[in-house]
Write a protein that holds these residues in place. Structure first.
Motif: not given
Length: 122
Positions: A24-28
């Motif tokens: 995942l990228s762009g958020f935690t």
């Protein structure tokens, strides 16, 4: 931009193993439960497994219990699906998806990866 990317699919013989990854990228990652779904040709999308935000709770479809294991490493923003003793009926495109909680309904999930093909054949 929120993004999920699956990898690790491929061709494997019956009884073999594969490990899928969902980055995942762009958020935690620790804000989301992550579900794995699959779709075989001519069939409806099926829930495979899900893991809660903390990772302390998991669930599995009856068809995968005892063979698949879901886990997550929040430090790497990655969720894994270890698949053992694979069967031809496991052949499908596998997707990971993010939502606030684990849900059996794929329509609840906000974000989806592009999928990775798993083919189990001799």
């Amino acid at each position: 931009q929120l993004q999920l990317v699956e990898s690790g699919g491929g061709l494997v013989q019956p009884g073999g193993s594969l490990t899928l990854s969902c980055v995942l990228s762009g958020f935690t990652l620790d804000h989301y439960a992550i579900g794995w779904f699959r779709r075989a040709p001519g069939k409806e999308r099926e829930g495979v497994s899900c893991i809660t935000t903390s990772g302390r709770s998991t669930n599995y479809a009856d068809s995968t219990k005892g063979r698949f294991t879901i886990s997550r490493d929040n430090t790497k923003n990655t969720v894994y699906l270890q698949m053992n003793n694979l069967k031809p009926e496991d052949t499908a495109v596998y997707y990971c998806a993010a939502f606030a909680v684990c849900s059996a309904y794929y329509t609840n999930y906000d974000y989806w990866g592009q999928g990775t093909q798993v083919t189990v054949s001799s």
